[in-house]
Design an enzyme around this catalytic site. Structure first.
Site, mmCIF file in Angstrom:
data_model
loop_
_atom_site.group_PDB
_atom_site.id
_atom_site.type_symbol
_atom_site.label_atom_id
_atom_site.label_comp_id
_atom_site.label_asym_id
_atom_site.label_seq_id
_atom_site.Cartn_x
_atom_site.Cartn_y
_atom_site.Cartn_z
ATOM 1 N N HIS A 99 -27.282 -12.356 -26.252
ATOM 2 C CA HIS A 99 -28.295 -11.431 -26.767
ATOM 3 C C HIS A 99 -29.520 -11.398 -25.857
ATOM 4 C CE1 HIS A 99 -26.517 -12.137 -31.061
ATOM 5 N NE2 HIS A 99 -25.695 -11.496 -30.253
ATOM 6 N N HIS A 258 -23.666 -3.195 -31.780
ATOM 7 C CA HIS A 258 -23.819 -4.608 -31.437
ATOM 8 C C HIS A 258 -22.737 -5.046 -30.455
ATOM 9 C CE1 HIS A 258 -25.271 -8.685 -31.778
ATOM 10 N NE2 HIS A 258 -23.999 -9.056 -31.764
ATOM 11 N N ASP A 262 -23.402 -6.839 -26.937
ATOM 12 C CA ASP A 262 -22.703 -8.035 -26.451
ATOM 13 C C ASP A 262 -22.086 -7.793 -25.081
ATOM 14 O OD1 ASP A 262 -23.272 -9.712 -28.571
ATOM 15 O OD2 ASP A 262 -21.342 -9.438 -29.568
ATOM 16 N N HIS A 285 -16.151 -11.600 -26.267
ATOM 17 C CA HIS A 285 -16.667 -12.413 -25.169
ATOM 18 C C HIS A 285 -15.548 -12.937 -24.261
ATOM 19 C CE1 HIS A 285 -20.446 -12.162 -27.212
ATOM 20 N NE2 HIS A 285 -20.007 -12.831 -28.264
#
Length: 319
Positions: A99, A258, A262, A285
């Site tokens: 973030h 969001h 990311d 991720h």
């Protein structure tokens, strides 16, 4: 990728006002803040400081003797629930860096020192908005060295089941991101968002998008000692068709926004700003990090040059 979903939103916006993209930038002065770690629930002190030209973003644990860690894909040691920097042989880790990395990328910060006194970044409200606030309060200062972008020269793709991520050369300078998600929870469902990354676009539409979790997952996370600092103040909690946060969503597409946030943070682990096109479906991720490792596995995949510079490109077959 389901581009016909009723929750699809595509927004390629024109260039907006931002600092000179040709030169490197750092902070004008140090700034500090305090927050809670999402997984440990511990109080975390954060300090952001200016850094010299060509040093990039570095993270340091002030509570250990762990050496400073460059914010690079090859220093990532865990991607299961967040992007975690560390050195496996030293045992030190700094979790949930994505973030802040997104905020640094969105605000055009090339060089900075990040210091924390615990094993993770403070989560604040679960978005990048408070990091952006800190950066803007510290001020953003131009530096004398030119910014070298990482230009994608041929298509690189990583897949896992029906999920995938892909980087390819872009028709315009800069980074464009196209993300789609598909969750069984009716409150999320299928969403898609695509945009070219500009400073004002990030601040106004992406930085405030919060992390989210499905309520059935919370009990498991608690059972393994995680999410101790999680609450409705720093995450969206979804149960089927319901959003449990009393104030609801900040935007109907907050979930996919969001995921784009990311992706921005994870891609900035390239060690510089990427110029190209990123596409992801049901990505996260782990796939984002695998994509960077594949990109840098061959110099045929990329080159460094100022934004807008032209260079011969190899064939754009998938690698």
């Amino acid at each position: 990728m389901n581009s016909m979903s009723p929750q699809t939103h595509v927004s390629f916006l024109p260039s907006s006002r931002q600092q000179d993209g040709q030169m490197q930038h750092t902070l004008r002065q140090p700034i500090s803040s305090v927050g809670v770690g999402l997984h440990t629930g511990s109080r975390i002190n954060l300090r952001l400081s200016p850094a010299p030209e060509n040093t990039g973003i570095t993270f340091r644990r002030t509570d250990t003797d762990l050496p400073a860690l460059a914010a690079r894909y090859d220093n990532v040691v865990d991607t299961r629930l967040s992007t975690v920097l560390g050195q496996p042989d030293r045992g030190g880790r700094i979790a949930t860096v994505e973030h802040l990395m997104a905020a640094l990328a969105g605000c055009g910060i090339d060089n900075a020192v990040v210091e924390v006194d615990g094993p993770e970044m403070p989560v604040f409200d679960g978005s990048s908005a408070e990091f952006v606030f800190l950066l803007e309060c510290a001020g953003i200062a131009p530096q004398a060295a030119p910014r070298q972008h990482i230009h994608v020269d041929r298509t690189i793709r990583v897949e896992e089941g029906d999920a995938f991520v892909e980087l390819s050369p872009g028709p315009q300078p800069g980074l464009a991101i196209d993300i789609s998600i598909d969750f069984p929870a009716a409150a999320i469902g299928q969403q898609r968002y695509a945009a070219r990354m500009e400073g004002e676009l990030f601040r106004q539409t992406l930085s405030m998008a919060r992390t989210f979790v499905l309520q059935p997952e919370i009990e498991y996370l608690h059972s393994v000692g995680l999410a101790r600092g999680g609450s409705l103040d720093n995450a969206i909690v979804v149960n089927g068709a319901s959003v449990l946060n009393p104030a609801g969503l900040r935007h109907p597409h907050e979930f996919v926004r969001h995921k784009m946030l990311d992706a921005m943070g994870d891609l900035y682990m390239a060690g510089g700003m990427i110029s190209g096109q990123f596409r992801g479906h049901k990505s996260g991720h782990t796939l984002n990090n695998r994509l960077l490792r594949k990109l840098f596995a061959s110099t045929e995949n990329w080159h460094r040059a100022p934004l807008g510079a032209t260079a011969p490109r190899p064939q754009t077959r998938a690698a």
